[in-house]
Design an enzyme around this catalytic site. Structure first.
Site, PDB file in Angstrom:
ATOM      1  N   LYS A  22       0.831  -1.205   0.000  1.00  0.00           N
ATOM      2  CA  LYS A  22       0.000   0.000   0.000  1.00  0.00           C
ATOM      3  C   LYS A  22       0.868   1.258   0.000  1.00  0.00           C
ATOM      4  O   LYS A  22       0.613   2.203  -0.748  1.00  0.00           O
ATOM      5  CB  LYS A  22      -0.893  -0.008   1.241  1.00  0.00           C
ATOM      6  N   ASN A  23       1.895   1.268   0.839  1.00  0.00           N
ATOM      7  CA  ASN A  23       2.696   2.493   0.973  1.00  0.00           C
ATOM      8  C   ASN A  23       3.601   2.760  -0.222  1.00  0.00           C
ATOM      9  O   ASN A  23       4.168   3.840  -0.335  1.00  0.00           O
ATOM     10  CB  ASN A  23       3.533   2.448   2.262  1.00  0.00           C
ATOM     11  N   CYS A 116      -4.240  13.197  14.732  1.00  0.00           N
ATOM     12  CA  CYS A 116      -4.156  11.812  14.286  1.00  0.00           C
ATOM     13  C   CYS A 116      -4.064  10.941  15.525  1.00  0.00           C
ATOM     14  O   CYS A 116      -3.495  11.347  16.533  1.00  0.00           O
ATOM     15  CB  CYS A 116      -2.918  11.704  13.415  1.00  0.00           C
ATOM     16  N   ARG A 121       1.290  14.978  13.741  1.00  0.00           N
ATOM     17  CA  ARG A 121       1.951  14.543  12.515  1.00  0.00           C
ATOM     18  C   ARG A 121       2.232  15.735  11.617  1.00  0.00           C
ATOM     19  O   ARG A 121       1.491  16.017  10.692  1.00  0.00           O
ATOM     20  CB  ARG A 121       1.059  13.534  11.782  1.00  0.00           C
ATOM     21  N   ASP A 304       5.483   0.366  11.935  1.00  0.00           N
ATOM     22  CA  ASP A 304       4.232  -0.254  11.480  1.00  0.00           C
ATOM     23  C   ASP A 304       4.118  -1.717  11.894  1.00  0.00           C
ATOM     24  O   ASP A 304       3.078  -2.342  11.675  1.00  0.00           O
ATOM     25  CB  ASP A 304       4.104  -0.129   9.955  1.00  0.00           C
ATOM     26  N   ARG A 396      -8.282  -0.192   5.480  1.00  0.00           N
ATOM     27  CA  ARG A 396      -7.468   0.830   4.816  1.00  0.00           C
ATOM     28  C   ARG A 396      -6.178   0.221   4.268  1.00  0.00           C
ATOM     29  O   ARG A 396      -5.608   0.741   3.310  1.00  0.00           O
ATOM     30  CB  ARG A 396      -7.115   1.954   5.796  1.00  0.00           C
TER      31      ARG A 396
HETATM   32  C1  UD1 Z   1       5.028   6.755   6.473  1.00  0.00           C
HETATM   33  C2  UD1 Z   1       4.144   5.543   6.266  1.00  0.00           C
HETATM   34  C3  UD1 Z   1       3.639   5.021   7.604  1.00  0.00           C
HETATM   35  C4  UD1 Z   1       4.803   4.756   8.541  1.00  0.00           C
HETATM   36  C5  UD1 Z   1       5.736   5.977   8.622  1.00  0.00           C
HETATM   37  C6  UD1 Z   1       7.010   5.690   9.392  1.00  0.00           C
HETATM   38  C7  UD1 Z   1       3.157   5.959   4.113  1.00  0.00           C
HETATM   39  C8  UD1 Z   1       1.943   6.297   3.330  1.00  0.00           C
HETATM   40  N1  UD1 Z   1       3.024   5.929   5.429  1.00  0.00           N
HETATM   41  O1  UD1 Z   1       4.253   7.783   7.070  1.00  0.00           O
HETATM   42  O2  UD1 Z   1       2.912   3.822   7.370  1.00  0.00           O
HETATM   43  O3  UD1 Z   1       4.319   4.489   9.841  1.00  0.00           O
HETATM   44  O4  UD1 Z   1       6.119   6.400   7.302  1.00  0.00           O
HETATM   45  O5  UD1 Z   1       7.667   4.611   8.867  1.00  0.00           O
HETATM   46  O6  UD1 Z   1       4.186   5.668   3.553  1.00  0.00           O
HETATM   47  N2  UD1 Z   1       7.862  14.346  10.792  1.00  0.00           N
HETATM   48  C9  UD1 Z   1       8.091  15.673  11.086  1.00  0.00           C
HETATM   49  N3  UD1 Z   1       7.917  16.602  10.107  1.00  0.00           N
HETATM   50  C10 UD1 Z   1       7.528  16.266   8.843  1.00  0.00           C
HETATM   51  C11 UD1 Z   1       7.294  14.908   8.555  1.00  0.00           C
HETATM   52  C12 UD1 Z   1       7.473  13.962   9.544  1.00  0.00           C
HETATM   53  O7  UD1 Z   1       8.439  16.010  12.212  1.00  0.00           O
HETATM   54  O8  UD1 Z   1       7.385  17.157   8.004  1.00  0.00           O
HETATM   55  C13 UD1 Z   1       8.044  13.317  11.851  1.00  0.00           C
HETATM   56  C14 UD1 Z   1       6.723  12.631  12.216  1.00  0.00           C
HETATM   57  O9  UD1 Z   1       6.005  13.367  13.157  1.00  0.00           O
HETATM   58  C15 UD1 Z   1       7.200  11.311  12.747  1.00  0.00           C
HETATM   59  C16 UD1 Z   1       8.427  11.028  11.883  1.00  0.00           C
HETATM   60  O10 UD1 Z   1       8.812  12.264  11.325  1.00  0.00           O
HETATM   61  O11 UD1 Z   1       7.588  11.424  14.078  1.00  0.00           O
HETATM   62  C17 UD1 Z   1       8.219  10.012  10.776  1.00  0.00           C
HETATM   63  O12 UD1 Z   1       7.134  10.372  10.002  1.00  0.00           O
HETATM   64  P1  UD1 Z   1       7.084  10.098   8.443  1.00  0.00           P
HETATM   65  O13 UD1 Z   1       8.219   9.248   7.999  1.00  0.00           O
HETATM   66  O14 UD1 Z   1       6.873  11.383   7.749  1.00  0.00           O
HETATM   67  O15 UD1 Z   1       5.756   9.247   8.313  1.00  0.00           O
HETATM   68  P2  UD1 Z   1       4.785   9.267   7.097  1.00  0.00           P
HETATM   69  O16 UD1 Z   1       5.556   9.542   5.855  1.00  0.00           O
HETATM   70  O17 UD1 Z   1       3.629  10.139   7.392  1.00  0.00           O
END
Ligand code: UD1
Length: 429
Positions: A22-23, A116, A121, A304, A396
């Site tokens: 999915k991701n 969330c 997030r 995950d 989902r």
């Molecule tokens: C993706 C995955 C999700 C997985 C996560 C971590 C998808 C669609 N989803 O989510 O299943 O759990 O990676 O492996 O691929 N952060 C910031 N600022 C930002 C972005 C992120 O501080 O602009 C922080 C977040 O709060 C979190 C960490 O970085 O603590 C990791 O988040 P991130 O890797 O961005 O997760 P997603 O990409 O949303």
């Protein structure tokens, strides 16, 4: 709303096939925005998040035709540059349309996803990177508004290797003027898969899968065909399910190299794990031992898989310390596991799990996608019936999970409920 009812205690046995990731599928579908040619993507999982992405791309102006696990898509014109709140709140990963919209059409309006279930997030790193590429970004009335007649190559260093942030910036850089270098990027296999697809479409990308990605901008991307990689989290969930039931299961159509952090922990816990080219077999002939687990970005232990591993540790021998370093507050499954008799104490980002010999089935509630998967794993081993409400979280990200697990001998069934939730809780992909 549908419920899943599991009568625990059946030993899982046999073969189970993993669906596409999915991701990986979500950003690959979103990348249709970057060029006009027709793209055919196969091994796309039939899960609700993928349907949501299809709907969103349709709003933006893409044509997306789905036939089973195959998606044929094209985007010749922009109908709207706005990703509305109603869709984004149901799937945070919608934010991956931001970079492509901005790069090809010069403008993007994307709703902020809001709170969330697993903690705050932010998308600040996505926005800062786009600003470094010359975009003007404002946040107004709950929407990110980004503009850039033409993005420029830049040198960007991420504070944290964000997965969707890396995807957004990599996609944006494909059509920017000049070269973009992104450091401290995420190294997840899903990033590598997206990069492989973009390269087939004519993008110039080097370094995906390492700490630094270099992208040389091109004028446009063409159409291409691609098969999505197998879902490593789905595969890991089935291995945990096999382990907790003392089973003997072969997880087929997966990439064992993407599962190494999980299989290493399962071996350390005492399971017998054997890998071949595209499958992993797990046998658990005795009660597993407790192991400590700490989540990290890839290639570390995936956040995950944390809930599923915690479920397993609830019945292991000894005490395990589970540390969550990626997301704050990703222990929402703990109170539900406690309802099933688990002995877990949470202190900040640590959960101390003391194994008990038997969990007991209970009515529990799913609160996000992977928390739900953890409850399914626990339910498979619990004595009596476990009734999981809010199954839409599971839908989902898991394709036909009850059918697939039934194929291994699990007593699991879906009970259709009345209507659909009118407000799908904000969950993590
Ligand atoms: C993706 C995955 C999700 C997985 C996560 C971590 C998808 C669609 N989803 O989510 O299943 O759990 O990676 O492996 O691929 N952060 C910031 N600022 C930002 C972005 C992120 O501080 O602009 C922080 C977040 O709060 C979190 C960490 O970085 O603590 C990791 O988040 P991130 O890797 O961005 O997760 P997603 O990409 O949303």
């Amino acid at each position: 709303m549908d419920k899943i009812i599991i009568t625990g205690g059946r030993r899982l046995q046999g073969d189970i096939k993993v669906s596409g990731a999915k991701n990986a599928a979500l950003p690959i579908l979103a990348s249709v925005i970057l060029g006009g040619g027709e793209c055919t993507v196969t091994n796309v999982p039939r899960v609700v998040d993928v349907f949501t992405m299809g709907k969103l791309l349709g709003i933006l102006g893409a044509t997306v035709k789905t036939e089973g696990n195959r998606v044929v898509m094209k985007m010749d014109a922009l109908r709207s540059s706005e990703a509305p709140y109603d869709l984004v709140r149901t799937m945070r990963a919608s934010v991956v349309v931001l970079g492509p919209l901005l790069a090809r059409w010069g403008e993007a309006i994307v709703s902020l996803p809001g709170g969330c279930a697993i903690g705050s997030r932010p998308v600040n790193l996505h926005l800062a990177g786009l600003e470094q590429m010359g975009a003007t970004v404002t946040v107004e009335h709950g929407y990110i508004k980004a503009k850039a007649p033409r993005l420029k190559g830049a040198r960007i260093c991420l504070d944290f290797p964000t997965v969707t942030g890396t995807e957004n910036l990599m996609m944006a850089a494909c059509l920017a003027d000049g070269t973009t270098v992104i450091e401290n990027v995420a190294k997840e296999p899903e990033i590598v898969d997206l990069a492989a697809f973009l390269v087939k479409r004519g993008a110039r990308i080097a370094g995906a899968g390492t700490d630094m990605i270099t992208i040389e901008g091109v004028k446009e991307l063409r159409g291409a065909d691609h098969e999505v990689i197998p879902d490593r989290i789905e595969a890991g969930t089935y291995l945990a399910a096999a382990a907790i039931t003392g089973g003997d299961v072969c997880v087929k159509d997966c990439r064992p190299q993407h599962l190494e952090a999980v299989t290493a922990k399962l071996r350390e816990a005492g399971a017998e794990v054997t890998e071949s080219k595209e499958s992993v077999r797990l046998k658990a002939s005795k009660r597993l031992k407790s192991v400590d687990v700490k989540t990290y970005p890839y290639p570390g232990f995936a956040t995950d898989m944390q809930a599923q591993m915690m479920a397993l540790m609830c019945v292991a021998q000894g005490t395990s310390v589970i540390t969550e370093t990626v997301f704050e507050g990703r222990f929402i499954h703990v109170p539900e596991l406690q309802r099933m008799g688990a002995n877990i104490k949470v202190d900040g980002s640590h959960a101390v799990v003391t194994g008990t010999t038997q969990l007991s089935g209970a009515a529990v509630m799913a609160s996000d996608l992977r928390a739900s998967a953890g409850l399914v794993v626990a339910g498979l081993a619990a004595e009596g019936d476990t009734e999981i409400a809010r199954v839409y979280h599971l839908d989902r990200g898991y394709e036909r999970i009850e059918e697939k697990l039934s194929g291994l001998g699990a007593a699991i069934r879906r009970v259709p409920g009345m209507g659909q939730p009118n407000q799908i809780a904000k969950g993590r992909a």
